[in-house]
Design a protein around this motif. Sequence first.
Motif, PDB file in Angstrom:
ATOM      1  N   ARG A 113       0.899  -1.091  -0.024  1.00  0.00           N
ATOM      2  CA  ARG A 113      -0.012  -0.147   0.053  1.00  0.00           C
ATOM      3  C   ARG A 113       0.917   1.381   0.063  1.00  0.00           C
ATOM      4  O   ARG A 113       1.743   1.298   0.621  1.00  0.00           O
ATOM      5  CB  ARG A 113      -0.910  -0.013   1.312  1.00  0.00           C
ATOM      6  CG  ARG A 113      -2.127  -0.988   1.106  1.00  0.00           C
ATOM      7  CD  ARG A 113      -3.090  -0.641   2.295  1.00  0.00           C
ATOM      8  NE  ARG A 113      -4.131  -1.502   2.043  1.00  0.00           N
ATOM      9  CZ  ARG A 113      -4.434  -2.700   2.765  1.00  0.00           C
ATOM     10  NH1 ARG A 113      -3.448  -2.955   3.816  1.00  0.00           N
ATOM     11  NH2 ARG A 113      -5.531  -3.421   2.609  1.00  0.00           N
ATOM     12  N   PRO A 114       0.406   2.223  -0.782  1.00  0.00           N
ATOM     13  CA  PRO A 114       1.442   3.473  -0.882  1.00  0.00           C
ATOM     14  C   PRO A 114       1.281   4.122   0.495  1.00  0.00           C
ATOM     15  O   PRO A 114       0.373   4.289   1.225  1.00  0.00           O
ATOM     16  CB  PRO A 114       0.591   4.291  -1.909  1.00  0.00           C
ATOM     17  CG  PRO A 114      -0.128   3.346  -2.698  1.00  0.00           C
ATOM     18  CD  PRO A 114      -0.522   2.153  -1.802  1.00  0.00           C
ATOM     19  N   ARG A 115       2.508   4.731   0.876  1.00  0.00           N
ATOM     20  CA  ARG A 115       2.600   5.696   1.829  1.00  0.00           C
ATOM     21  C   ARG A 115       1.857   7.088   1.473  1.00  0.00           C
ATOM     22  O   ARG A 115       2.086   7.544   0.420  1.00  0.00           O
ATOM     23  CB  ARG A 115       4.009   5.918   2.618  1.00  0.00           C
ATOM     24  CG  ARG A 115       4.688   4.753   3.311  1.00  0.00           C
ATOM     25  CD  ARG A 115       5.853   5.217   3.818  1.00  0.00           C
ATOM     26  NE  ARG A 115       6.489   4.107   4.664  1.00  0.00           N
ATOM     27  CZ  ARG A 115       7.343   3.208   4.013  1.00  0.00           C
ATOM     28  NH1 ARG A 115       8.104   3.616   2.741  1.00  0.00           N
ATOM     29  NH2 ARG A 115       8.059   2.295   4.805  1.00  0.00           N
ATOM     30  N   THR A 116       1.249   7.765   2.547  1.00  0.00           N
ATOM     31  CA  THR A 116       0.594   8.858   2.159  1.00  0.00           C
ATOM     32  C   THR A 116       0.768   9.828   3.379  1.00  0.00           C
ATOM     33  O   THR A 116       1.143   9.588   4.195  1.00  0.00           O
ATOM     34  CB  THR A 116      -0.827   8.755   1.833  1.00  0.00           C
ATOM     35  OG1 THR A 116      -1.392   8.193   3.229  1.00  0.00           O
ATOM     36  CG2 THR A 116      -1.333   7.755   0.767  1.00  0.00           C
ATOM     37  N   GLY A 241       7.288   5.754  -1.105  1.00  0.00           N
ATOM     38  CA  GLY A 241       7.222   4.314  -0.578  1.00  0.00           C
ATOM     39  C   GLY A 241       6.022   3.765  -0.528  1.00  0.00           C
ATOM     40  O   GLY A 241       5.011   4.537  -0.458  1.00  0.00           O
ATOM     41  N   SER A 242       6.213   2.576  -0.112  1.00  0.00           N
ATOM     42  CA  SER A 242       4.855   1.772   0.214  1.00  0.00           C
ATOM     43  C   SER A 242       5.278   1.038   1.448  1.00  0.00           C
ATOM     44  O   SER A 242       6.388   0.631   2.007  1.00  0.00           O
ATOM     45  CB  SER A 242       4.648   0.682  -0.997  1.00  0.00           C
ATOM     46  OG  SER A 242       4.462   1.542  -2.092  1.00  0.00           O
ATOM     47  N   THR A 243       4.210   0.416   2.040  1.00  0.00           N
ATOM     48  CA  THR A 243       4.183  -0.715   3.083  1.00  0.00           C
ATOM     49  C   THR A 243       3.473  -1.991   2.899  1.00  0.00           C
ATOM     50  O   THR A 243       2.415  -2.050   2.085  1.00  0.00           O
ATOM     51  CB  THR A 243       3.695   0.025   4.666  1.00  0.00           C
ATOM     52  OG1 THR A 243       2.240   0.555   4.217  1.00  0.00           O
ATOM     53  CG2 THR A 243       4.464   1.054   4.884  1.00  0.00           C
ATOM     54  N   ASN A 258       7.324  -5.680   8.659  1.00  0.00           N
ATOM     55  CA  ASN A 258       8.006  -5.094   7.418  1.00  0.00           C
ATOM     56  C   ASN A 258       7.608  -6.300   6.350  1.00  0.00           C
ATOM     57  O   ASN A 258       8.366  -6.716   5.474  1.00  0.00           O
ATOM     58  CB  ASN A 258       9.371  -4.885   7.315  1.00  0.00           C
ATOM     59  CG  ASN A 258       9.850  -4.566   6.051  1.00  0.00           C
ATOM     60  OD1 ASN A 258       8.994  -3.749   5.047  1.00  0.00           O
ATOM     61  ND2 ASN A 258      11.279  -4.402   5.629  1.00  0.00           N
TER      62      ASN A 258
END
Length: 397
Positions: A113-116, A241-243, A258
């Motif tokens: 999922r994208p970081r926002t 980045g994404s998680t 992670n």
Amino acid sequence: MSDPADVLVVGASAAGLATAEALRRKGFEGALTVLGAESHQPYDRPPLSKQVLSGVWEPDRATLRGPEQLASLAAEFVLGDPAVSLDAEARTVHTASGRVLRADAIVVATGLRPRTFAGQDGVAGVHVLRTLDDALALRAGLLTATRVVVVGDGVLGTEIAATARTMGLPVTLTGPQAAPLESQFGPLIARRLAELHTERGVEPRLGAAVTSLAEQNGHVTGVHLATGEVLPADLVVVAFGSTPATDWLAGSGLKADNGVVCDSSCRAADGVYAVGDVARWHHDGLGTLLRLENRTNATEQAAHVADAILGERRPYTPVPYFWTDQFDVKLQVYGVPSADAEVTVVEGDMAQGRFVARYRRNGITTGVLGWRMPKQTRLRRQEVVDAFQASPSGGTS
């Protein structure tokens, strides 16, 4: 060990589809279900930031398989219904619509999922890029935008900046690094990448993090830098980045740190495996936990997980590989380059825009990077393979 009667793949991603295909290819005849959060049939993600975003490809071209190929899998595709919980011991998944799915073996392939920024969902003109719908929304925005800021100096951010610039838009690339991908490639290659973007008209504003969005009347007007400066924009792409998409696994019995933590065969628990961007497994060749966010790994790891499900468990020890296309340059990377490695150009010439660089640490080759030299880069891959095989931690596949 007998084969499972049924397998559930959670995630209709490239990795999820590849797992289903590998199971059938290897002779699995049991029931097979692929559960997807999106309503789309499985599609490829690398073209989203390039061909689909630019309009060179119609969206359907990113679809991985046609209807007949999917039908030949004899699998049930349950799409548009995200998984919301997993009981690993009971091997049961609950979905948003209330479905309860159980299988002898479960494969987690839920990706990233994208970081926002906090509160960005309510601001018009702010985009992320992870899904096909994201790409289409961003393309529509770019067609009417007058000034673009890309927040993110990694692979995705630089790809989006390059694509937006080829569409003729004024583009500013921001991020905390001194040059794009410096923490991954080191200063020598990162500076050359910065030069490429500058030569093609991208304005780099690097070395200062973006702290927040600027907005007025519900529409983005720019971004605030840590320096106090505001960069104006009527379209902002957030790509820092994404998680791993593991929040739905809370209370499942799996370890999420992670990514879904797995053993060397990509097994997260008895009868539960992880594959693709979400999987963090023990790489015996490197002697550490590793999670790879690239298309090549999605396919290779899927085949390995299929073997494990069918009783052939062995360590998964790939030589990491990824590529990125920016403007008319293809970069290909084998191994694990790092900013603190010794970097030497071993083929070609940086000044001529065609070269291969070798990364070494403690006298051992850890990676090779090719810039417009695909054949020579593939040949140099063997140096990384040899180093992996010589490692006291293990070998390579």
